[in-house]
Design a protein around this motif. Structure first.
Motif, short mmCIF file in Angstrom:
data_model
loop_
_atom_site.label_atom_id
_atom_site.label_comp_id
_atom_site.label_asym_id
_atom_site.label_seq_id
_atom_site.Cartn_x
_atom_site.Cartn_y
_atom_site.Cartn_z
N LYS A 1 29.27 -0.25 38.14
CA LYS A 1 30.43 -0.65 37.32
C LYS A 1 31.52 -1.28 38.20
CE LYS A 1 33.54 1.31 33.92
NZ LYS A 1 33.99 2.55 33.31
N GLU A 2 31.77 -0.64 39.33
CA GLU A 2 32.81 -1.17 40.24
C GLU A 2 32.45 -2.57 40.69
OE1 GLU A 2 33.61 3.32 41.81
OE2 GLU A 2 32.85 1.87 43.27
N GLU B 1 34.67 -5.91 39.86
CA GLU B 1 35.24 -6.71 40.96
C GLU B 1 34.71 -8.14 40.91
OE1 GLU B 1 35.47 -3.26 44.21
OE2 GLU B 1 34.77 -5.20 44.99
N LEU B 2 33.43 -8.25 40.69
CA LEU B 2 32.82 -9.59 40.68
C LEU B 2 33.39 -10.44 39.55
CD1 LEU B 2 29.20 -8.47 41.54
CD2 LEU B 2 30.54 -10.12 42.89
N LEU B 3 33.64 -9.80 38.40
CA LEU B 3 34.17 -10.57 37.27
C LEU B 3 35.60 -11.05 37.53
CD1 LEU B 3 32.77 -8.62 34.18
CD2 LEU B 3 32.02 -10.83 35.07
N GLU B 4 36.30 -10.38 38.42
CA GLU B 4 37.65 -10.81 38.78
C GLU B 4 37.63 -11.99 39.75
OE1 GLU B 4 40.45 -9.73 37.48
OE2 GLU B 4 39.26 -8.38 36.23
N GLY B 5 36.49 -12.24 40.36
CA GLY B 5 36.42 -13.28 41.41
C GLY B 5 36.17 -14.67 40.85
N LYS C 1 24.24 -10.03 42.97
CA LYS C 1 25.44 -9.64 43.73
C LYS C 1 25.75 -8.16 43.56
CE LYS C 1 27.32 -14.32 43.68
NZ LYS C 1 26.10 -14.96 43.13
N VAL C 2 25.48 -7.64 42.38
CA VAL C 2 25.70 -6.21 42.15
C VAL C 2 24.77 -5.39 43.07
CG1 VAL C 2 25.48 -4.32 40.47
CG2 VAL C 2 26.52 -6.50 39.78
N ILE C 3 23.51 -5.77 43.06
CA ILE C 3 22.52 -5.05 43.88
C ILE C 3 22.94 -5.06 45.34
CG2 ILE C 3 20.13 -5.24 44.76
CD1 ILE C 3 20.56 -4.15 41.86
N SER C 4 23.41 -6.21 45.77
CA SER C 4 23.81 -6.37 47.16
C SER C 4 24.85 -5.32 47.56
CB SER C 4 24.36 -7.79 47.32
OG SER C 4 24.72 -8.02 48.62
N ARG C 5 25.69 -4.91 46.59
CA ARG C 5 26.74 -3.92 46.87
C ARG C 5 26.27 -2.49 46.64
NH1 ARG C 5 32.35 -6.40 45.22
NH2 ARG C 5 32.04 -8.56 45.89
#
Ligand code: PLP
Length: 394
Positions: A52-53, A57-61, A290-294
């Motif tokens: 979720k985090e 965060e990604l959606l804000e970028g 990108k989520v997986i990467s984090r």
């Protein structure tokens, strides 16, 4: 007018999906709380917070960068992180160039099979097996060869396996922890299987690939170790998915890792790229790459599944059901209380219990119970399991 094979597949849903749809219909009729749906492997434990985090965060970028195509094989930085993680945890020597990002294990498998299959090829699976293997293998024009496991422990029957390997064998699919039994194949059994394969490779003068289908790798209980097949056998291709480990089945994300010890591994990897291209599986969803990467190295809370397993296993064996205690995944494979598992599953429906008959898993006489449901559902279902057993014992 249309492909007969595809029409047949499209109009005959899998036994699991069929039961799942029946469950939805029945829930609408009598209320969801009155139907004990153990049909499908949809994780019931939420994804860990990092998911979720990361999404927030990604959606804000930068939206353009976020939603753009990545390279066809997947983002370079992600693939490097995956290589580092697998090297750290399994002692391998992989690099980004060994990884191909996919839309889950189903795509990992279909790409891998397409990459390997030539006319006359055979792929061996161990029964009971994930029913879609038949569809995936036959779609390539290859033949599915089924080797039964020993039903006392569901380890590989090595004699039967050795007899099944022929000059046409191109690959062997190993799924551990296993769907539908939950069994983890022991290191000893894996070693013996690999010795047989190496001998057969020398005898036939050709490569035979191990395809490790591993969506349940992290779902193990009581510190059980799941052998990493690349460390046992060079010609190994790992098909991984985050559907279960991070509870993201609907997001469709996973990967293929071709061992750097495989013979001509760069050619094998190139063929994987070709198959991905031919099947239209290029550039897996950018957001979830990108989520997986984090979130590499994280998992959903496996303790909840362990609690479910213990509760269900203990109660069912008390009621007289027979099954082995699984070490992983979230399935119990229980002996049907009559010879015909489909008839038993129909009888279970009278108690609103939705259990999948084992026939499509290739081993008759059992039912699969998916315990990736709430613990409350299991508690509420126990009286129904007891009544069902009593109906047979009377
Ligand atoms: N392989 C096995 C053994 C499975 O149980 C599943 C799904 O349940 C898959 C592959 C497909 O997984 P995915 O959702 O990642 O495509």
């Amino acid at each position: 007018m249309v492909s007969k094979e595809m029409l047949q597949l499209g109009t005959n849903p899998s036994a699991i999906r069929d039961l799942f749809e029946y469950g939805n219909k029945r829930k609408a009729e009598i209320g969801a709380e009155n139907v004990f749906d153990f049909s499908i492997g949809n994780p019931s434990v939420p994804a860990p917070d990092c998911v979720k985090e990361a999404v927030q965060e990604l959606l804000e970028g930068d939206a353009v960068a976020l939603h753009s195509y990545t390279s066809a094989v997947g983002d370079m930085a992600l693939r490097q992180k995956l290589a580092d993680y697998v090297n750290d945890t399994q002692g391998t020597t992989l690099s980004a160039g060994n990884f191909y990002i996919t839309v889950g294990a189903a795509a990992s498998l279909t790409i891998t099979l397409k990459a390997l299959a030539e006319p006359e090829d055979e792929f061996i699976v161990f029964a009971p097996f994930f029913p879609e293997y038949r569809v995936f293998v036959e779609m390539t024009g290859s033949r599915l060869v089924v080797v039964q496991c020993d039903t006392k422990d569901f380890q590989i029957d090595l004699d039967a396996f050795e007899k099944a390997v022929t000059p046409n064998t191109k690959g062997v699919i190993v799924n551990s922890p296993n769907n539908p039994t939950g069994v983890v194949i022991t290191a000893d059994c894996i070693e013996q299987m690999c010795t047989i394969l190496r001998n057969k490779q020398s005898e036939y003068g050709k490569e035979i690939f191990l395809i490790a289908d591993e969506p349940y790798r992290e779902l193990v209980y009581d510190d059980v170790n799941v052998p990493y097949l690349m460390n046992y056998y060079d010609n190994t291709i790992v098909c991984y998915s985050y559907s279960k480990s991070l509870s993201l089945p609907g997001e469709r994300i996973g990967y293929i890792a071709v061992s750097d010890k495989a013979k001509d591994w760069k050619l094998v990897y190139a063929s994987v790229c070709g198959a991905g291209r031919a099947l239209g599986y290029v550039c897996a969803p950018s957001l979830f790459q990108k989520v997986i990467s984090r979130c590499i190295g994280q998992t959903s809370d496996v303790n909840i599944y362990k609690k479910n397993r213990d509760l269900l296993y203990q109660a069912l064996t008390e009621y007289g059901y027979r099954c082995i205690k699984p070490d992983g995944a979230f399935y119990l494979f229980v002996e049907a209380l009559e010879e015909d598992a489909a008839a038993f599953a129909e009888k279970a429906k009278e108690y609103e219990l939705l259990l999948v008959a084992s026939d499509s898993f290739g081993t008759p006489g059992f039912v699969r119970i998916s315990y990736c449901v709430s613990t409350e559902q299991i508690e509420a279902a126990l009286p129904a399991f007891q009544k069902l057993a009593e109906a047979y014992h009377e």
